[in-house]
Design an enzyme around this catalytic site. Structure first.
Site, PDB file in Angstrom:
ATOM      1  N   GLU A 126       0.830  -1.225   0.000  1.00  0.00           N
ATOM      2  CA  GLU A 126       0.000   0.000   0.000  1.00  0.00           C
ATOM      3  C   GLU A 126       0.857   1.264   0.000  1.00  0.00           C
ATOM      4  OE1 GLU A 126      -3.200  -1.107  -1.071  1.00  0.00           O
ATOM      5  OE2 GLU A 126      -2.819   1.013  -0.848  1.00  0.00           O
TER       6      GLU A 126
HETATM    7  C1  LIG Z   1       2.182  -9.767  -0.043  1.00  0.00           C
HETATM    8  C2  LIG Z   1       1.999  -8.609  -0.973  1.00  0.00           C
HETATM    9  C3  LIG Z   1       0.714  -8.228  -1.339  1.00  0.00           C
HETATM   10  C4  LIG Z   1       0.537  -7.179  -2.241  1.00  0.00           C
HETATM   11  N1  LIG Z   1      -0.730  -6.865  -2.661  1.00  0.00           N
HETATM   12  C5  LIG Z   1      -0.881  -5.981  -3.685  1.00  0.00           C
HETATM   13  C6  LIG Z   1      -2.159  -5.792  -4.306  1.00  0.00           C
HETATM   14  O1  LIG Z   1      -3.171  -6.366  -3.892  1.00  0.00           O
HETATM   15  N2  LIG Z   1      -2.237  -4.968  -5.388  1.00  0.00           N
HETATM   16  C7  LIG Z   1      -1.151  -4.309  -5.882  1.00  0.00           C
HETATM   17  O2  LIG Z   1      -1.284  -3.586  -6.862  1.00  0.00           O
HETATM   18  N3  LIG Z   1       0.072  -4.453  -5.299  1.00  0.00           N
HETATM   19  C8  LIG Z   1       0.233  -5.270  -4.234  1.00  0.00           C
HETATM   20  N4  LIG Z   1       1.465  -5.463  -3.667  1.00  0.00           N
HETATM   21  C9  LIG Z   1       2.585  -4.686  -4.166  1.00  0.00           C
HETATM   22  C10 LIG Z   1       3.075  -3.632  -3.178  1.00  0.00           C
HETATM   23  O3  LIG Z   1       2.152  -2.583  -3.078  1.00  0.00           O
HETATM   24  C11 LIG Z   1       4.472  -3.193  -3.649  1.00  0.00           C
HETATM   25  O4  LIG Z   1       5.347  -4.279  -3.366  1.00  0.00           O
HETATM   26  C12 LIG Z   1       4.952  -1.933  -2.971  1.00  0.00           C
HETATM   27  O5  LIG Z   1       4.188  -0.824  -3.394  1.00  0.00           O
HETATM   28  C13 LIG Z   1       6.434  -1.655  -3.248  1.00  0.00           C
HETATM   29  O6  LIG Z   1       6.721  -1.747  -4.615  1.00  0.00           O
HETATM   30  P1  LIG Z   1       7.948  -2.679  -5.065  1.00  0.00           P
HETATM   31  O7  LIG Z   1       7.789  -4.004  -4.432  1.00  0.00           O
HETATM   32  O8  LIG Z   1       8.060  -2.619  -6.529  1.00  0.00           O
HETATM   33  O9  LIG Z   1       9.215  -2.015  -4.408  1.00  0.00           O
HETATM   34  P2  LIG Z   1      10.102  -0.862  -5.082  1.00  0.00           P
HETATM   35  O10 LIG Z   1       9.212   0.218  -5.596  1.00  0.00           O
HETATM   36  O11 LIG Z   1      11.078  -1.480  -5.989  1.00  0.00           O
HETATM   37  O12 LIG Z   1      10.855  -0.297  -3.792  1.00  0.00           O
HETATM   38  C14 LIG Z   1      12.058  -0.878  -3.264  1.00  0.00           C
HETATM   39  C15 LIG Z   1      12.598   0.070  -2.181  1.00  0.00           C
HETATM   40  O13 LIG Z   1      12.912   1.342  -2.766  1.00  0.00           O
HETATM   41  C16 LIG Z   1      12.202   2.383  -2.139  1.00  0.00           C
HETATM   42  N5  LIG Z   1      11.779   3.358  -3.129  1.00  0.00           N
HETATM   43  C17 LIG Z   1      11.283   3.126  -4.364  1.00  0.00           C
HETATM   44  N6  LIG Z   1      11.009   4.295  -4.967  1.00  0.00           N
HETATM   45  C18 LIG Z   1      11.327   5.277  -4.115  1.00  0.00           C
HETATM   46  C19 LIG Z   1      11.254   6.706  -4.139  1.00  0.00           C
HETATM   47  N7  LIG Z   1      10.756   7.359  -5.192  1.00  0.00           N
HETATM   48  N8  LIG Z   1      11.674   7.384  -3.058  1.00  0.00           N
HETATM   49  C20 LIG Z   1      12.139   6.743  -1.971  1.00  0.00           C
HETATM   50  N9  LIG Z   1      12.237   5.401  -1.884  1.00  0.00           N
HETATM   51  C21 LIG Z   1      11.825   4.684  -2.926  1.00  0.00           C
HETATM   52  C22 LIG Z   1      10.991   1.706  -1.485  1.00  0.00           C
HETATM   53  O14 LIG Z   1      10.496   2.433  -0.366  1.00  0.00           O
HETATM   54  C23 LIG Z   1      11.570   0.355  -1.067  1.00  0.00           C
HETATM   55  O15 LIG Z   1      12.229   0.464   0.156  1.00  0.00           O
HETATM   56  C24 LIG Z   1       1.662  -6.477  -2.739  1.00  0.00           C
HETATM   57  C25 LIG Z   1       2.947  -6.860  -2.340  1.00  0.00           C
HETATM   58  C26 LIG Z   1       3.121  -7.915  -1.500  1.00  0.00           C
HETATM   59  C27 LIG Z   1       4.524  -8.331  -1.150  1.00  0.00           C
END
Ligand SMILES: Cc1cc2nc3c(=O)[nH]c(=O)nc-3n(C[C@H](O)[C@H](O)[C@H](O)COP(=O)(O)OP(=O)(O)OC[C@H]3O[C@@H](n4cnc5c(N)ncnc54)[C@H](O)[C@@H]3O)c2cc1C
Length: 590
Positions: A438
């Site tokens: 989220e």
């Molecule tokens: C169990 C689970 C359930 C989920 N359910 C859903 C769902 O129902 N629907 C859905 O759409 N998604 C869902 N997600 C996805 C979830 O919302 C994302 O994993 C989350 O938003 C982070 O994106 P990412 O994993 O690509 O991490 P990334 O965006 O790659 O981030 C990696 C790290 O970099 C940091 N970072 C990235 N960009 C920036 C920035 N601009 N400034 C500062 N820091 C930054 C982040 O804070 C994090 O620490 C789910 C994920 C999991 C693991």
């Protein structure tokens, strides 16, 4: 062994502090009187404790998984029947507005029920949570036809809903969304692409799933301005309004996860799936924000619900396990570990933090009710601004703190906490997702600092600061000098850190970004410090009953032993970017 007992007295107390009475005065919420709300909560608490809490372990041990032999996700034994009973009892509808076919109770009452649902079975609770948010998004943004098609199925839980944002290259950065939607000539769209991490994206608990999918349309502008929102049912809806043929939404796999294993996390592929536009073309992110904001507070509630359950588990163990003696005890005897001051400290910390989370989330829910349902005017506008300010804090602080609480829960169990059979480890593993999904807590911190803090000349924050000073004054008069002093100092350091950030917003942007996470941690402590001050005053006034006396202890403990952590963040907020390892040193230059 008690699996879970709904803490009805604690919840009622928190509802009183944040002002259910005020919410019940809003036109349309008159039926949310205390007798009705207490009956409702009692019945719901019994249902989730009896019916859902015992299914939490099997959710972790077996989980939900894609079974290629049947072609869909199979939920753990007993979950399908539990969902059927939940739906038949009408529980999905309670806090859905009456105009959308719900029970019309305030979101504040919904938050109280959500806490109990999550405590009983967090992974299961995600399904009704997402369904509710999907229905709310359609209710706000969809055309009359779409609302008529989906709400009568989603509101009662006959069908369930999902939010489909994330793709392999589009996580925090939704500008990278590549899923495509092309017009099909008949007013509908053909959606093609892949999403990952979609919670409850496929399962066997309901006959249809409505996916709310972010996708790009041909010739759309680049970035987030080119994204639109589509309702894509798993099975097409026939002329009779029932689920019919498959719509090309394929669950490719389910993820193997650290926790919340009962909630299927799906890789979804859309193959020319028929979608219908929700809201305006290219304004999909705006519409999706309805779902995301609801869900952010929902994830904060997950932190609360999980923490309450971890606390109950640890408290129970502290009343069973005997080790050691206290000074002066008979050397041939051992005491229950709950007598040891250090174990008492851990349990006091857990309970105080649970109470602080509850007040923060219920207060936020109250503000959301006022923003949505007060008649137009300055009070409604002020509530909208406060809702915007509190949302990232209500997501980040309870979810970070839930990890501390779940970790303490294991510590209370000693070595047995590390062993799966006690169940304490499940809460710890389940808690770890909370600061990630989220919108990671890092992203919440940026939202707070770059948008919400400066909004309306920081009026919502200044209002909280004024509240902190007012409560500190009353604490001082009531003889709580130590608590009043910490609260006053907290207001001062929070204000000066905010000023430091606001003054450098344009000129030292990277320094401000580097200080965002410590600032949101300060903000969580400041807001909860204010609310726990109110708890202390109200518990004092409640007289000598045992629960009130315990709340005096936890509120005083929070103010004097947890809130002072706020001072530890001051240096980190203003330390700047040069205090961090460089991309060169980290080897991430390209
Ligand atoms: C169990 C689970 C359930 C989920 N359910 C859903 C769902 O129902 N629907 C859905 O759409 N998604 C869902 N997600 C996805 C979830 O919302 C994302 O994993 C989350 O938003 C982070 O994106 P990412 O994993 O690509 O991490 P990334 O965006 O790659 O981030 C990696 C790290 O970099 C940091 N970072 C990235 N960009 C920036 C920035 N601009 N400034 C500062 N820091 C930054 C982040 O804070 C994090 O620490 C789910 C994920 C999991 C693991």
């Amino acid at each position: 062994m008690t699996v879970y007992a709904a803490p009805l007295d604690d919840i009622e107390f928190a509802l009183r502090i944040v002002g259910l009475d005020e919410v019940a005065k809003i036109p349309g919420f008159e039926h949310a009187d205390w007798d009705t709300v207490k009956d409702l909560m009692g019945e719901y608490g019994r249902f989730v404790a009896d019916r859902l809490a015992p299914l939490n372990r099997i959710g972790d041990e077996v989980g939900s998984y894609l079974d290629p032999s049947v072609g869909h996700v199979v939920t753990p034994e007993g979950w399908k029947e539990a969902w059927r009973d939940y739906v038949e009892a009408g529980w999905t509808t309670v806090s859905v507005p009456a105009k959308d076919g719900g029970g019309g109770f305030p979101g504040l009452v919904g938050a109280a029920l959500a806490e109990m649902l999550i405590s009983s079975n967090f992974a299961f609770a995600m399904c009704p949570g997402l369904t509710r948010s999907a229905a709310a998004t359609l209710a706000q943004w969809a055309s009359d036809d779409l609302r008529a098609k989906y709400l009568p199925k989603l509101v009662p839980g006959t069908w369930t809903g999902t939010m489909d944002l994330t793709e392999a290259d589009a996580g925090s950065d939704l500008a990278q969304v590549r899923t495509m939607a092309v017009p099909d000539g008949d007013g509908t769209w053909k959606v093609t692409g892949n999403k990952i991490f979609i919670s409850w994206g496929n399962h066997d608990m309901s006959e249809n799933t409505v996916h709310l999918v972010l996708a790009r349309t041909p010739d759309a502008p680049a970035g987030t301005r080119g994204i639109s929102l589509f309702a894509v049912p798993d099975r097409l809806v026939g002329a009779n309004g029932e689920a019919g043929e498959p719509n090309g939404v394929v669950c490719v796999s389910t993820e193997h996860k650290l926790g919340i294993k009962g909630s299927p996390t799906c890789v979804l592929s859309y193959e020319n799936s028929r979608g219908e536009l929700v809201g305006e073309l290219h304004r999909g992110l705006k519409a999706m924000f309805t779902m995301m904001n609801e869900s952010r507070i929902g994830v904060g509630l997950q932190g609360l619900g999980l923490s309450e359950r971890a606390y109950q588990k640890a408290k129970e163990y502290a009343g069973e396990r005997k080790q050691g003696r206290l000074p002066g005890d008979d050397p041939s005897k051992t005491v229950l570990i709950g007598h040891h001051p250090d174990v008492r400290r851990m349990l006091t910390t857990m309970k105080a933090e649970v109470e602080a989370m509850r007040l923060l989330l219920f207060y936020t829910a109250r503000v959301c009710d006022m923003a949505a349902d007060l008649p137009d005017g300055p009070d409604k506008e002020a509530a909208s601004r406060m809702e915007a300010f509190l949302t990232p804090i209500a997501k980040a602080w309870p979810t970070d703190t839930a990890n501390e609480v779940a970790s303490l829960g294991i510590q209370v169990h000693g070595g047995m906490g590390f062993i799966e059979e006690t169940g304490a480890a499940q809460f710890y593993r389940d808690a770890r997702i909370l600061p990630i999904y989220e919108g990671t807590n890092g992203i919440q911190a940026l939202d707070l600092v770059f948008r919400k803090l400066r909004m309306d000349e920081s009026e919502p924050m200044l209002q909280v600061v004024a509240g902190m000073k007012e409560v500190a004054g009353r604490l001082e008069s009531a003889g709580h000098q130590a608590e009043a002093k910490v609260l006053t100092e907290a207001a001062e350091v929070w204000t000066s850190s905010a000023r430091w950030l606001v003054e450098r917003f344009m000129s030292q942007t990277l320094d401000v970004m580097a200080g965002a996470t410590p600032f949101i941690a300060m903000s969580g402590l400041a807001v909860t410090g204010w609310l726990m001050g109110k708890q202390l005053l109200a518990s004092d006034a409640a007289g000598g009953d045992k629960a009130a006396a315990a709340r005096v202890v936890t509120a005083s403990f929070f103010l004097t032993q947890v809130l002072p952590r706020i001072g530890g963040y001051v240096g980190a907020v203003s330390a700047g970017i040069d205090n961090l390892l460089t991309p060169e040193v980290l080897g991430v230059e390209s």
